[in-house]
Structure formats: structure tokens, C-alpha cells
Design a protein around this motif. Structure first.
Motif, PDB file in Angstrom:
ATOM      1  N   ARG A   1      -0.454  -1.610   6.879  1.00 41.56           N
ATOM      2  CA  ARG A   1       1.011  -1.476   6.864  1.00 41.56           C
ATOM      3  C   ARG A   1       1.436  -0.094   6.383  1.00 41.56           C
ATOM      4  O   ARG A   1       2.500   0.403   6.747  1.00 41.56           O
ATOM      5  CB  ARG A   1       1.624  -2.522   5.937  1.00 41.56           C
TER       6      ARG A   1
ATOM      7  N   ARG B   1      -3.886 -11.021   2.897  1.00 45.25           N
ATOM      8  CA  ARG B   1      -3.957  -9.999   3.959  1.00 45.25           C
ATOM      9  C   ARG B   1      -2.597  -9.547   4.476  1.00 45.25           C
ATOM     10  O   ARG B   1      -2.441  -8.407   4.874  1.00 45.25           O
ATOM     11  CB  ARG B   1      -4.865 -10.461   5.091  1.00 45.25           C
ATOM     12  N   ARG B   2      -1.590 -10.405   4.462  1.00 48.05           N
ATOM     13  CA  ARG B   2      -0.267 -10.008   4.972  1.00 48.05           C
ATOM     14  C   ARG B   2       0.419  -8.976   4.077  1.00 48.05           C
ATOM     15  O   ARG B   2       1.337  -8.295   4.512  1.00 48.05           O
ATOM     16  CB  ARG B   2       0.637 -11.232   5.153  1.00 48.05           C
ATOM     17  N   GLU B   3      -0.033  -8.862   2.819  1.00 54.78           N
ATOM     18  CA  GLU B   3       0.501  -7.816   1.940  1.00 54.78           C
ATOM     19  C   GLU B   3       0.132  -6.433   2.461  1.00 54.78           C
ATOM     20  O   GLU B   3       0.883  -5.479   2.280  1.00 54.78           O
ATOM     21  CB  GLU B   3      -0.092  -7.937   0.528  1.00 54.78           C
TER      22      GLU B   3
ATOM     23  N   ARG C   1       0.621  -8.064  11.286  1.00 58.22           N
ATOM     24  CA  ARG C   1       0.211  -9.074  12.271  1.00 58.22           C
ATOM     25  C   ARG C   1       0.026  -8.407  13.623  1.00 58.22           C
ATOM     26  O   ARG C   1       0.761  -7.484  13.966  1.00 58.22           O
ATOM     27  CB  ARG C   1       1.272 -10.165  12.412  1.00 58.22           C
TER      28      ARG C   1
END
Length: 152
Positions: free
Chosen positions: A22, A96-98, A102
Motif C-alpha cells: 500500500r 495483510r490488509r494493513e 487487494r
């Protein structure tokens, strides 16, 4: 047979997974992920059924500058699955989304390799592209589709 699991000594399971960060690797958002990477890699290397993993950054990353590449070889699907889902690795996966965006396409692919073979990033990228293009086959599959008939 080891521990109730049939081990095929002629072939091993290769796996590639990619993750798109990210933020840049040196950002505060990614700090906790990178603080844990050596511990998780050591956990993998000591896991039953671990054979080999790519160390360091690939010379050429076909997935882009913000993609992390994890490429490894295991004695079989069960060994890899146990590491991924039943070890301390799961604590990191839950977060993992931190750190990672996606993706609309598959980011994990599994395939069989001859024992002793260390797949290249280019080979792995080809398998991931095959999975994305054709769906699961005997030569590019997922945990959910590993039961497909394969020829050694």
C-alpha cells in the motif's frame, strides 16, 4: 509415507505469492511488516517440509516495484498448508490488509517441480499468468484445486 502423509521424493511443490504494498517499503505503514519478515522467514525455513526459498529481491521483478515476491519450494501441499495456516505465519496473514492492497487477480500459484529444482521468478510469473489466463490446471493451481491430476 511420513506421519500419515505420502511424500513424493521425485517432485516438490513450488509456490509463488505476490503482494502489492500500500505504501513504499520505508514508510511507517510498512514498518511492522518488515519488522516481522526475518522471523517469519526463519519460521518457514524451520518448518517440516520446507525445501528452499528465494532470498533477497529478485534481479528483475516482473510484478512491479511495489510488489513483494515470495517464492519457495516444499515437499508437498500439506507441508506448505500447515506452515501457512497452522503456524505463526497466520498471525501476519490476518493483518495483510494493513500492508497490502487487494488484487482482482490471483496472487498465489502452486505447481509441481522436479525434486532439486529451484524455480526462477520468470518461471513463477509464467505459472501465475497461466493460472490467471486459464484458471486452475494440473500445471498451475491453488490450495483449493491441488487435487487435479498431474503427471510427474
Amino acid at each position: 509415507m511420513r506421519g500419515g502423509t505420502v511424500i513424493d521424493e521425485a517432485r516438490h511443490l513450488a509456490q509463488l505469492n505476490i503482494a502489492l504494498m500500500r505504501e513504499p517499503a520505508d514508510s511507517p505503514v510498512m514498518a511492522d511488516f518488515f519488522a516481522n519478515i526475518d522471523r517469519i522467514n526463519a519460521l518457514a525455513e524451520s518448518a517440516p517440509g520446507f525445501v528452499w526459498r528465494l532470498k533477497g529481491d529478485p534481479p528483475v521483478n516482473p510484478f512491479g516495484a511495489n510488489a513483494l515476491v515470495n517464492l519457495s519450494v516444499w515437499r508437498g501441499v500439506e507441508a506448505l498448508s500447515d506452515f501457512v495456516h497452522k503456524s505463526g505465519h497466520m498471525d501476519i496473514m490476518r493483518r495483510r490488509r494493513e500492508w497490502f492492497a487487494r488484487q482482482p487477480e490471483a496472487t498465489l500459484v502452486l505447481w509441481w517441480v522436479p525434486a532439486g529444482h529451484e524455480p526462477s521468478v520468470e518461471e513463477a510469473a509464467d505459472r501465475l499468468e497461466q493460472l490467471r489466463r486459464e484458471g486452475p490446471t494440473a500445471s498451475a493451481f491453488t490450495f483449493a484445486t491441488h487435487h487435479l491430476k498431474v503427471t510427474p
